[in-house]
Design a protein around this motif. Structure first.
Motif, PDB file in Angstrom:
ATOM      1  N   GLY A   1       0.520 -57.129  -8.335  1.00 30.57           N
ATOM      2  CA  GLY A   1       0.987 -55.871  -8.882  1.00 30.57           C
ATOM      3  C   GLY A   1       0.142 -54.665  -8.532  1.00 30.57           C
ATOM      4  N   THR A   2      -1.049 -54.875  -7.952  1.00 34.92           N
ATOM      5  CA  THR A   2      -1.853 -53.728  -7.541  1.00 34.92           C
ATOM      6  C   THR A   2      -1.418 -53.182  -6.185  1.00 34.92           C
ATOM      7  N   SER A   3      -0.680 -53.985  -5.422  1.00 34.65           N
ATOM      8  CA  SER A   3      -0.125 -53.530  -4.137  1.00 34.65           C
ATOM      9  C   SER A   3       1.317 -54.005  -4.025  1.00 34.65           C
TER      10      SER A   3
ATOM     11  N   VAL B   1       2.985 -43.732 -16.145  1.00 32.62           N
ATOM     12  CA  VAL B   1       2.802 -43.978 -14.718  1.00 32.62           C
ATOM     13  C   VAL B   1       3.009 -42.661 -13.981  1.00 32.62           C
ATOM     14  N   SER B   2       2.145 -42.408 -12.998  1.00 30.99           N
ATOM     15  CA  SER B   2       2.192 -41.130 -12.286  1.00 30.99           C
ATOM     16  C   SER B   2       3.151 -41.182 -11.108  1.00 30.99           C
ATOM     17  N   GLY B   3       4.358 -40.737 -11.303  1.00 32.50           N
ATOM     18  CA  GLY B   3       5.259 -40.439 -10.200  1.00 32.50           C
ATOM     19  C   GLY B   3       5.920 -41.562  -9.450  1.00 32.50           C
ATOM     20  N   GLY B   4       5.190 -42.594  -9.081  1.00 32.70           N
ATOM     21  CA  GLY B   4       5.742 -43.555  -8.137  1.00 32.70           C
ATOM     22  C   GLY B   4       6.593 -44.644  -8.717  1.00 32.70           C
ATOM     23  N   GLY B   5       6.626 -44.776 -10.026  1.00 35.17           N
ATOM     24  CA  GLY B   5       7.396 -45.853 -10.616  1.00 35.17           C
ATOM     25  C   GLY B   5       8.065 -45.410 -11.899  1.00 35.17           C
ATOM     26  N   THR B   6       8.933 -46.285 -12.428  1.00 38.47           N
ATOM     27  CA  THR B   6       9.652 -45.992 -13.662  1.00 38.47           C
ATOM     28  C   THR B   6       9.426 -47.129 -14.638  1.00 38.47           C
ATOM     29  N   ILE B   7       9.046 -46.796 -15.861  1.00 37.01           N
ATOM     30  CA  ILE B   7       8.861 -47.825 -16.877  1.00 37.01           C
ATOM     31  C   ILE B   7      10.229 -48.336 -17.309  1.00 37.01           C
ATOM     32  N   SER B   8      10.373 -49.649 -17.253  1.00 41.71           N
ATOM     33  CA  SER B   8      11.634 -50.284 -17.637  1.00 41.71           C
ATOM     34  C   SER B   8      11.492 -50.817 -19.057  1.00 41.71           C
ATOM     35  N   GLY B   9      12.267 -50.286 -19.961  1.00 44.74           N
ATOM     36  CA  GLY B   9      12.176 -50.720 -21.351  1.00 44.74           C
ATOM     37  C   GLY B   9      11.164 -49.902 -22.127  1.00 44.74           C
TER      38      GLY B   9
ATOM     39  N   THR C   1       9.274 -45.051  -2.329  1.00 43.49           N
ATOM     40  CA  THR C   1       8.331 -44.282  -1.518  1.00 43.49           C
ATOM     41  C   THR C   1       6.932 -44.884  -1.601  1.00 43.49           C
ATOM     42  N   PRO C   2       6.388 -45.397  -0.489  1.00 43.01           N
ATOM     43  CA  PRO C   2       5.015 -45.908  -0.498  1.00 43.01           C
ATOM     44  C   PRO C   2       4.030 -44.800  -0.875  1.00 43.01           C
ATOM     45  N   GLY C   3       2.940 -45.186  -1.490  1.00 42.30           N
ATOM     46  CA  GLY C   3       1.930 -44.215  -1.888  1.00 42.30           C
ATOM     47  C   GLY C   3       1.003 -44.812  -2.926  1.00 42.30           C
ATOM     48  N   ILE C   4       0.017 -44.016  -3.352  1.00 40.20           N
ATOM     49  CA  ILE C   4      -0.953 -44.457  -4.351  1.00 40.20           C
ATOM     50  C   ILE C   4      -0.619 -43.775  -5.672  1.00 40.20           C
ATOM     51  N   TYR C   5      -0.460 -44.592  -6.725  1.00 43.69           N
ATOM     52  CA  TYR C   5      -0.061 -44.093  -8.035  1.00 43.69           C
ATOM     53  C   TYR C   5      -0.980 -44.682  -9.103  1.00 43.69           C
ATOM     54  N   THR C   6      -0.929 -44.125 -10.292  1.00 43.54           N
ATOM     55  CA  THR C   6      -1.830 -44.544 -11.364  1.00 43.54           C
ATOM     56  C   THR C   6      -1.049 -44.933 -12.614  1.00 43.54           C
ATOM     57  N   ILE C   7      -1.388 -46.107 -13.145  1.00 41.68           N
ATOM     58  CA  ILE C   7      -0.858 -46.549 -14.436  1.00 41.68           C
ATOM     59  C   ILE C   7      -1.918 -46.229 -15.488  1.00 41.68           C
ATOM     60  N   THR C   8      -1.487 -45.635 -16.588  1.00 41.61           N
ATOM     61  CA  THR C   8      -2.404 -45.291 -17.679  1.00 41.61           C
ATOM     62  C   THR C   8      -1.941 -45.954 -18.968  1.00 41.61           C
ATOM     63  N   PHE C   9      -2.898 -46.576 -19.671  1.00 40.38           N
ATOM     64  CA  PHE C   9      -2.616 -47.150 -20.994  1.00 40.38           C
ATOM     65  C   PHE C   9      -3.552 -46.499 -22.003  1.00 40.38           C
TER      66      PHE C   9
ATOM     67  N   ARG D   1      -7.226 -46.618 -20.459  1.00 40.24           N
ATOM     68  CA  ARG D   1      -7.483 -47.502 -19.321  1.00 40.24           C
ATOM     69  C   ARG D   1      -6.554 -47.088 -18.181  1.00 40.24           C
ATOM     70  N   GLU D   2      -7.071 -47.148 -16.950  1.00 40.25           N
ATOM     71  CA  GLU D   2      -6.270 -46.778 -15.784  1.00 40.25           C
ATOM     72  C   GLU D   2      -6.306 -47.881 -14.737  1.00 40.25           C
ATOM     73  N   LEU D   3      -5.210 -48.006 -14.003  1.00 44.45           N
ATOM     74  CA  LEU D   3      -5.126 -48.930 -12.871  1.00 44.45           C
ATOM     75  C   LEU D   3      -4.458 -48.205 -11.709  1.00 44.45           C
ATOM     76  N   GLN D   4      -5.152 -48.182 -10.574  1.00 45.65           N
ATOM     77  CA  GLN D   4      -4.561 -47.546  -9.392  1.00 45.65           C
ATOM     78  C   GLN D   4      -3.719 -48.570  -8.640  1.00 45.65           C
ATOM     79  N   VAL D   5      -2.541 -48.155  -8.265  1.00 48.66           N
ATOM     80  CA  VAL D   5      -1.581 -49.033  -7.590  1.00 48.66           C
ATOM     81  C   VAL D   5      -1.189 -48.418  -6.251  1.00 48.66           C
ATOM     82  N   GLU D   6      -1.213 -49.230  -5.202  1.00 49.92           N
ATOM     83  CA  GLU D   6      -0.781 -48.767  -3.887  1.00 49.92           C
ATOM     84  C   GLU D   6       0.556 -49.407  -3.541  1.00 49.92           C
ATOM     85  N   VAL D   7       1.610 -48.630  -3.603  1.00 53.25           N
ATOM     86  CA  VAL D   7       2.942 -49.116  -3.252  1.00 53.25           C
ATOM     87  C   VAL D   7       3.045 -49.132  -1.725  1.00 53.25           C
ATOM     88  N   ILE D   8       3.397 -50.293  -1.166  1.00 59.31           N
ATOM     89  CA  ILE D   8       3.452 -50.437   0.287  1.00 59.31           C
ATOM     90  C   ILE D   8       4.892 -50.650   0.759  1.00 59.31           C
TER      91      ILE D   8
END
Length: 255
Positions: free
Chosen positions: A26-28, A54-62, A76-84, A97-104
């Motif tokens: 899930g990190t890439s 989540v910053s821009g690159g994804g949509t929370i489901s539910g 769209t590939p890119g680097i995004y951030t999940i924040t809890f 807490r933050e997790l950086q995610v690279e969508v490829i």
């Protein structure tokens, strides 16, 4: 020199393995895939609230206010951030807490084998004039993905279409399984280690009449644990197999 070369080979191998592993969690995530994320909250749950963003690159489901979340990643590939954020509502104190995610780029798709033609199955047999009979056609659905990406299974939907009214579908089976009926069919599941899937279609009609049979696949999906990745839309999605008619020869006349 030999020792340095050995270290270099090991380093390259490590990088290659790391690259493969990176594409499987899930990190890439692949663009368009769905992954779950979770935290272990404070042991004292009284007066606590939770929020995922989540910053821009994804949509929370539910829901976004529990200790786990499902995120659908965009195309769209890119680097995004999940924040809890966990907040103690009685004090307004919060932990973030933050997790950086690279969508490829998504490499997964299913496609069909090339179009082809064949004779009616009764070719070469002694038949009465005007005879009818069955012909079995084998269609191939191919799996396409990065070689290093191991998946549990892949799925697809498909439909069968027969040109004209001379022929009708009498049987449909996938990978030698049970009879499925005319269809259309959804959620055909194939093991992730299987590079292709075979659809056997039996049509019945007059041997002196040819026809085209088309199988169209759609909604390809790769399954890896709890995550799913949709087909990226590449590749040919249908295969046409042509049944050539047998010569319409009359019965033998004798004088």
């Amino acid at each position: 020199m030999k020792k340095r070369l050995t270290y270099l080979i090991v380093a390259i191998a490590f990088i290659a393995i790391s690259s493969v592993a990176k594409a499987q969690d899930g990190t890439s995530p692949y663009a368009g895939s769905t992954h779950s994320y979770s935290v272990t909250p404070d042991a004292n749950s009284a007066n606590k609230s939770y929020l995922w963003e989540v910053s821009g690159g994804g949509t929370i489901s539910g829901v976004d206010d529990e200790t786990s979340v499902l995120i659908d990643w965009g195309t769209t590939p890119g680097i995004y951030t999940i924040t809890f954020t966990e907040t103690d509502e009685s004090t307004s104190c919060a932990t973030v807490r933050e997790l950086q995610v690279e969508v490829i780029a998504n490499t997964f798709y299913v496609d069909m084998a090339a179009d082809a033609a064949e004779c009616h199955d009764s070719t070469g047999l002694v038949l009465a004039n005007g005879a009818s009979g069955p012909t079995t056609l084998y269609f191939t659905v191919n799996l396409n993905k990065d070689a290093g990406w191991n998946i549990d299974s892949w799925e697809y939907d498909f439909s069968v279409a027969v040109a004209g009214t001379d022929y009708s579908v009498s049987s449909v089976k996938v990978d030698g399984g049970s009879e499925l009926g005319v269809g259309p069919h959804a959620n055909i599941s194939v093991a992730g280690t299987q590079a292709s899937s075979e659809i056997a279609v039996v049509i019945t009609g007059p041997v002196s009449a040819g026809t085209d049979v088309t199988v169209t696949v759609s909604n390809g999906e790769a399954v890896d644990g709890t995550s799913t990745t949709p087909d990226n839309g590449s590749g040919n999605k249908d295969q046409i197999l042509t049944v050539n008619p047998l010569p319409n020869t009359s019965e033998i006349s004798a004088n």
